[in-house]
Write a protein that holds these residues in place. Structure first.
Motif, PDB file in Angstrom:
ATOM      1  N   LEU A  30      64.552  71.540  54.795  1.00  0.00           N
ATOM      2  CA  LEU A  30      63.164  71.793  54.444  1.00  0.00           C
ATOM      3  C   LEU A  30      62.324  72.005  55.695  1.00  0.00           C
TER       4      LEU A  30
ATOM      5  N   VAL B 182      58.957  71.288  57.546  1.00  0.00           N
ATOM      6  CA  VAL B 182      57.890  70.295  57.541  1.00  0.00           C
ATOM      7  C   VAL B 182      56.890  70.675  58.617  1.00  0.00           C
TER       8      VAL B 182
ATOM      9  N   TYR C 134      62.398  65.531  59.327  1.00  0.00           N
ATOM     10  CA  TYR C 134      61.211  64.741  58.998  1.00  0.00           C
ATOM     11  C   TYR C 134      60.713  63.863  60.143  1.00  0.00           C
TER      12      TYR C 134
ATOM     13  N   ASN D  36      66.317  64.844  49.432  1.00  0.00           N
ATOM     14  CA  ASN D  36      65.162  65.697  49.750  1.00  0.00           C
ATOM     15  C   ASN D  36      64.153  65.702  48.602  1.00  0.00           C
ATOM     16  N   GLN D  37      64.649  65.748  47.387  1.00  0.00           N
ATOM     17  CA  GLN D  37      63.750  65.721  46.234  1.00  0.00           C
ATOM     18  C   GLN D  37      63.020  64.392  46.141  1.00  0.00           C
TER      19      GLN D  37
ATOM     20  N   LEU E  44      62.237  62.451  48.678  1.00  0.00           N
ATOM     21  CA  LEU E  44      61.274  62.362  49.771  1.00  0.00           C
ATOM     22  C   LEU E  44      60.046  63.228  49.527  1.00  0.00           C
ATOM     23  N   THR E  45      60.237  64.391  48.936  1.00  0.00           N
ATOM     24  CA  THR E  45      59.126  65.334  48.794  1.00  0.00           C
ATOM     25  C   THR E  45      58.509  65.318  47.398  1.00  0.00           C
ATOM     26  N   GLU E  46      59.307  65.471  46.367  1.00  0.00           N
ATOM     27  CA  GLU E  46      58.777  65.580  45.007  1.00  0.00           C
ATOM     28  C   GLU E  46      58.398  64.237  44.398  1.00  0.00           C
TER      29      GLU E  46
ATOM     30  N   LEU F  95      57.939  60.489  51.257  1.00  0.00           N
ATOM     31  CA  LEU F  95      57.300  60.691  52.555  1.00  0.00           C
ATOM     32  C   LEU F  95      55.868  60.177  52.553  1.00  0.00           C
ATOM     33  N   ASP F  96      55.137  60.416  51.466  1.00  0.00           N
ATOM     34  CA  ASP F  96      53.756  59.930  51.375  1.00  0.00           C
ATOM     35  C   ASP F  96      53.709  58.407  51.451  1.00  0.00           C
TER      36      ASP F  96
END
Length: 250
Positions: free
Chosen positions: A50, A52, A109, A201-202, A204-206, A210-211
């Motif tokens: 991804l 970033v 990341y 990855n899904q 962490l992001t979706e 990460l937030d």
């Protein structure tokens, strides 16, 4: 990977090529279709990466504990009809999943990613700790007509926390799977790695991983004075006692 049940004939091999993947016919004259050992060094996965805009400005330290991530895994191919049977072999150097594949994926990341063994010295500056565990790697054989499809499956997890925090800001649990057909066991393991990292990855992001981590990193650290101050009861403080004074004149 797939194989034909019963006795195979040489003439069958020409009809078992589907999409470039050979369905290996085993039984009778062909014998085993697994080698005694395989190594993750020969597994060349290419997980999706991804973009970033801004990496987390800390080093991620992935902790690989031998009690949580074995380096040698014993596997055997079984079916629901014969759960204890099937061919047996070993997958060696499995920790490369964490030290190579997972490290490279998470480098998208973080400013830097390091891999250490459990108990190793940690960086003195603030960083992010990543605890890795692998619960299970197994073969799932699915009979279908005259063929048996063998899917490689893994369940695993990852927890991320700031080095100054005791609790995880993000905890992931997921699985990775190969497809039903692959030309070699190494190719099937590559599919498993790609599937596992896609799920991460899904997460962490979706799913806000990460937030949650960035919020935990941005939270102010409690000061020593605040930590040592007694908790407020919510009641007003009693009035200070009055000192001795003169009696009023009549």
């Amino acid at each position: 990977m797939r194989r034909r049940s019963g006795t195979a004939r040489l003439g069958d091999l020409g009809r078992l090529v589907v999409g470039g993947a050979i369905a290996i016919a085993v039984a009778g004259c062909f014998g085993s279709h697994y080698r005694p050992t395989y190594t993750m060094a020969d597994v060349q996965a290419k997980p999706a990466s991804l973009l970033v805009a801004r990496k987390i400005p800390r080093t991620l330290v992935l902790v690989v504990d031998p009690a949580r991530v074995p380096d040698a895994i014993s596997l055997h191919e079984s079916t629901s009809f014969d759960p204890q049977g099937g061919e047996r072999f070993q997958l060696l150097e499995f920790r490369r999943f964490a030290s190579r594949d997972l490290r490279d994926a998470l480098a998208s990341y973080f400013d830097k990613v390091e891999v250490v063994a459990a108990g190793a010295p940690m960086p003195s500056e603030p960083h992010v700790v990543g605890d890795v565990k692998v619960d299970r790697v197994q073969l799932h054989a699915v009979p279908a007509g005259g063929l048996t499809y063998t899917i490689i499956e893994m369940t695993w997890g990852l927890g991320l926390r700031p080095s100054e925090a005791a609790d995880y800001a993000f905890s992931f649990a997921g699985e990775g799977k190969s497809s039903e057909s692959y030309p070699t066991f190494e190719a099937g393991m590559a599919q498993l790695v790609e599937s596992a990292i896609l799920g991460l990855n899904q997460g962490l992001t979706e799913k806000g991983g990460l937030d949650a981590l960035q919020k935990a990193l941005a939270a102010p650290e409690p000061t020593k004075e605040a930590a040592s101050a007694p908790a407020s009861t919510g009641k007003a403080a009693p009035p200070a006692p009055k000192g001795p004074g003169k009696k009023p004149k009549k």
